[in-house]
Design an enzyme around this catalytic site. Structure first.
Site, PDB file in Angstrom:
ATOM      1  N   LYS A 202     -23.778   2.760 -37.601  1.00 57.08           N
ATOM      2  CA  LYS A 202     -22.384   2.489 -37.264  1.00 57.08           C
ATOM      3  C   LYS A 202     -21.605   3.796 -37.341  1.00 57.08           C
ATOM      4  O   LYS A 202     -21.478   4.392 -38.413  1.00 57.08           O
ATOM      5  CB  LYS A 202     -21.802   1.472 -38.235  1.00 57.08           C
ATOM      6  CG  LYS A 202     -20.352   1.179 -37.951  1.00 57.08           C
ATOM      7  CD  LYS A 202     -19.852  -0.002 -38.729  1.00 57.08           C
ATOM      8  CE  LYS A 202     -18.411  -0.295 -38.364  1.00 57.08           C
ATOM      9  NZ  LYS A 202     -17.890  -1.437 -39.101  1.00 57.08           N
ATOM     10  N   ARG A 212      -9.357  -3.591 -34.521  1.00 55.72           N
ATOM     11  CA  ARG A 212      -8.495  -3.522 -35.712  1.00 55.72           C
ATOM     12  C   ARG A 212      -7.168  -4.224 -35.433  1.00 55.72           C
ATOM     13  O   ARG A 212      -6.600  -4.849 -36.328  1.00 55.72           O
ATOM     14  CB  ARG A 212      -8.323  -2.075 -36.157  1.00 55.72           C
ATOM     15  CG  ARG A 212      -9.636  -1.503 -36.672  1.00 55.72           C
ATOM     16  CD  ARG A 212      -9.564  -0.036 -37.095  1.00 55.72           C
ATOM     17  NE  ARG A 212     -10.903   0.496 -37.338  1.00 55.72           N
ATOM     18  CZ  ARG A 212     -11.186   1.793 -37.483  1.00 55.72           C
ATOM     19  NH1 ARG A 212     -10.222   2.684 -37.438  1.00 55.72           N
ATOM     20  NH2 ARG A 212     -12.434   2.184 -37.695  1.00 55.72           N
ATOM     21  N   LYS A 225     -12.474   6.475 -41.580  1.00 56.53           N
ATOM     22  CA  LYS A 225     -13.654   5.926 -42.250  1.00 56.53           C
ATOM     23  C   LYS A 225     -14.813   6.927 -42.294  1.00 56.53           C
ATOM     24  O   LYS A 225     -15.970   6.539 -42.421  1.00 56.53           O
ATOM     25  CB  LYS A 225     -14.064   4.611 -41.573  1.00 56.53           C
ATOM     26  CG  LYS A 225     -12.952   3.543 -41.579  1.00 56.53           C
ATOM     27  CD  LYS A 225     -13.441   2.151 -41.153  1.00 56.53           C
ATOM     28  CE  LYS A 225     -12.311   1.126 -41.256  1.00 56.53           C
ATOM     29  NZ  LYS A 225     -12.752  -0.254 -40.927  1.00 56.53           N
ATOM     30  N   LYS A 256     -23.783   0.895 -33.089  1.00 52.75           N
ATOM     31  CA  LYS A 256     -22.399   0.551 -32.768  1.00 52.75           C
ATOM     32  C   LYS A 256     -21.545   1.800 -32.789  1.00 52.75           C
ATOM     33  O   LYS A 256     -21.645   2.537 -33.760  1.00 52.75           O
ATOM     34  CB  LYS A 256     -21.934  -0.452 -33.813  1.00 52.75           C
ATOM     35  CG  LYS A 256     -20.517  -0.856 -33.713  1.00 52.75           C
ATOM     36  CD  LYS A 256     -20.220  -1.845 -34.788  1.00 52.75           C
ATOM     37  CE  LYS A 256     -18.737  -2.109 -34.750  1.00 52.75           C
ATOM     38  NZ  LYS A 256     -18.207  -2.468 -36.004  1.00 52.75           N
ATOM     39  N   SER A 282     -14.917  -3.317 -29.002  1.00 52.94           N
ATOM     40  CA  SER A 282     -13.615  -3.660 -28.427  1.00 52.94           C
ATOM     41  C   SER A 282     -13.077  -2.590 -27.479  1.00 52.94           C
ATOM     42  O   SER A 282     -12.516  -2.906 -26.428  1.00 52.94           O
ATOM     43  CB  SER A 282     -12.622  -3.916 -29.552  1.00 52.94           C
ATOM     44  OG  SER A 282     -12.542  -2.791 -30.414  1.00 52.94           O
ATOM     45  N   TYR A 321     -18.174  -9.115 -26.083  1.00 50.37           N
ATOM     46  CA  TYR A 321     -17.076 -10.039 -25.780  1.00 50.37           C
ATOM     47  C   TYR A 321     -17.260 -10.640 -24.390  1.00 50.37           C
ATOM     48  O   TYR A 321     -16.530 -11.542 -24.003  1.00 50.37           O
ATOM     49  CB  TYR A 321     -15.728  -9.301 -25.892  1.00 50.37           C
ATOM     50  CG  TYR A 321     -15.553  -8.698 -27.279  1.00 50.37           C
ATOM     51  CD1 TYR A 321     -15.210  -9.523 -28.353  1.00 50.37           C
ATOM     52  CD2 TYR A 321     -15.804  -7.354 -27.537  1.00 50.37           C
ATOM     53  CE1 TYR A 321     -15.096  -9.003 -29.635  1.00 50.37           C
ATOM     54  CE2 TYR A 321     -15.698  -6.821 -28.811  1.00 50.37           C
ATOM     55  CZ  TYR A 321     -15.344  -7.649 -29.854  1.00 50.37           C
ATOM     56  OH  TYR A 321     -15.244  -7.150 -31.126  1.00 50.37           O
TER      57      TYR A 321
END
Ligand code: PBG
Length: 334
Positions: A202, A212, A225, A256, A282, A321
C-alpha cells in the site's frame, strides 16, 4: 524470447486480427464478474443515498439501501463486497474506541447484509482511520504513529469484525506485525475460516483523496501517511512486505493503488504464487469519470480497458468501484 515468426509475407500477424471471432479465439486475457470485489460506503439513517461529489456515481448508502445493492451485486455474479463506514465526527477520538465497538456502523451493516444476502463475501478494512480524530490509520501521540499500541487496537477491531460475520479482513494500516497479531487472535477466538487479504503493498499515494472525502477523513488528517505507507519509488520494499505478510499468515495480498503500480502487480504475480489483488482506487475512478463527463473519453471502453490491464498483469482479482458496471458491460458486450 526467440523470434518465432516467419519472415513477411509468410507471416502476416494481421491474419489473427481480421475478425471479431478470430480475435476472441486468440485473446490472452478475459475479465469476468468473478474477478471483482465491490467497495461500498455505508452511512447512518434509512433510505439514504448520499452522492459523493468527488466520485460521481458512487453513493454513501444507509444499511437498508446497502442490502439492496449487495443483493444486486450478488445477482450479477460479484463474489464479494468491501464495506467502509462514514463515521460521524462525534464518534471519533484519539484512541479510536469506536473501531472496536461491536455495534458500530460497519459491524451493524455486516450483520444485516450477512443475514439478508448470505451468499456474498464481506470484506472489512482493519485500520483506525475512520475512527481517528487525527485521521491516521494508527494512534498518534506527540506527532508520532505508535506502532505497538495501534496493534492492540487493531486486534480488538479485527475480533469484533469477525464476530459480526466478516469473511475477509483487510488490514490496510501498514503497521509492523499486524498480520501475525490478527492471525493469532483469529485462531484463538475460533475464527479459523476468516481469510486475511493484506494490503501489503500500500503506497503513500495522492490517489486516495476522494476516498477520504467519502469516509469523512479528509478534514481530520494531520500531515501525511509516509511513515507507514510505502514510498511510491520502491518495488523491492513492496516485495519484502508481501513476503513478510504471507509469512505471518495472510492468505491473499494486495497492491494499492492499481494502475500506476501495474509494474508492481506484474512483478508480484511472477515471483509469488499467492493470489494478488489490485485496488483501482478512488482517484483512479475519479479521473476516468472526470474525463468521461467532459466527453473526452468513451467511459465504458476505458473502464473495460483499465480493468483488463490488471488481469494482463496477472492479478487474481480487482477491488473496483466499477465492479457492478463491468458486470453489466460484460453482459452486453461493447
Ligand atoms: C484506509 C483506506 C484508504 C483506502 C482504503 N482503505 C485510504 C488511506 O489509506 O488513506 C483508499 C481506497 C481508495 O482510495 O479508493 N486505511
Amino acid at each position: 524470447m526467440e523470434n518465432q515468426l516467419a519472415p513477411f509475407p509468410m507471416s502476416r500477424p494481421r491474419r489473427l486480427r481480421q475478425s471479431d471471432w478470430m480475435r476472441r479465439m486468440v485473446s490472452e486475457t478475459t475479465i469476468s464478474p468473478d474477478d471483482f470485489i465491490y467497495p461500498m460506503f455505508i452511512c447512518e439513517g434509512e433510505n439514504v443515498t448520499d452522492p459523493i461529489p468527488s466520485m460521481p456515481g458512487v453513493n454513501r448508502l444507509s444499511i437498508d439501501m446497502a442490502i439492496r445493492v449487495a443483493n444486486h451485486a450478488a445477482n450479477v455474479g460479484i463474489p464479494a463486497i468491501a464495506l467502509f463506514p462514514y463515521t460521524d465526527i462525534k464518534d471519533k477520538n484519539k484512541s479510536c474506541t469506536e473501531a472496536f465497538n461491536p455495534k458500530n456502523l460497519v459491524n451493524r451493516a455486516t450483520r444485516a447484509i450477512r443475514s439478508a444476502v448470505p451468499d456474498i463475501g464481506i470484506m472489512l478494512d482493519v485500520a483506525l482511520d475512520p475512527y481517528n480524530s487525527d485521521g491516521h490509520d494508527g494512534i498518534l501521540r506527540d506527532g508520532e504513529i505508535i506502532n505497538d499500541e495501534t496493534l492492540m487496537a487493531l486486534e480488538k477491531q479485527a475480533i469484533v469484525q469477525a464476530e459480526s460475520g466478516a469473511n475477509i479482513l483487510g488490514p490496510s494500516d501498514m503497521m509492523d506485525g499486524r498480520i501475525g497479531i490478527i492471525r493469532s487472535a483469529l485462531e484463538s477466538n475460533d475464527f479459523q475460516n476468516v481469510a486475511i487479504m493484506a494490503y501489503s503493498a500500500k503506497f503513500s499515494s495522492s490517489y486516495y483523496g476522494p476516498f477520504r472525502d467519502a469516509v469523512g477523513a479528509s478534514g481530520a488528517l494531520k500531515g501525511d501517511k509516509k511513515t507507514y505507507q510505502l514510498d511510491p519509488a520502491n518495488t523491492n520494499e513492496a516485495l519484502r512486505m508481501i513476503q513478510r505478510d504471507l509469512s505471518e499468515g495472510a492468505d491473499m495480498i494486495m497492491v494499492k493503488p492499481g494502475m500506476p503500480y501495474l509494474d508492481v502487480c506484474q512483478r508480484i504475480t511472477k515471483e509469488i504464487s499467492a493470489p494478488c489483488f489490485a485496488y483501482q482506487v478512488s482517484g483512479e475512478y475519479a479521473m476516468i469519470e472526470a474525463a468521461a463527463l467532459n466527453g473526452w473519453i468513451d467511459r465504458d471502453k476505458v473502464i473495460f480497458e483499465s480493468l483488463l490491464s490488471f488481469k494482463r498483469a496477472g492479478c487474481a482479482g480487482i477491488l473496483s468501484y466499477y465492479a457492478i458496471k463491468i458486470a453489466e458491460i460484460l453482459d452486453s458486450p461493447l
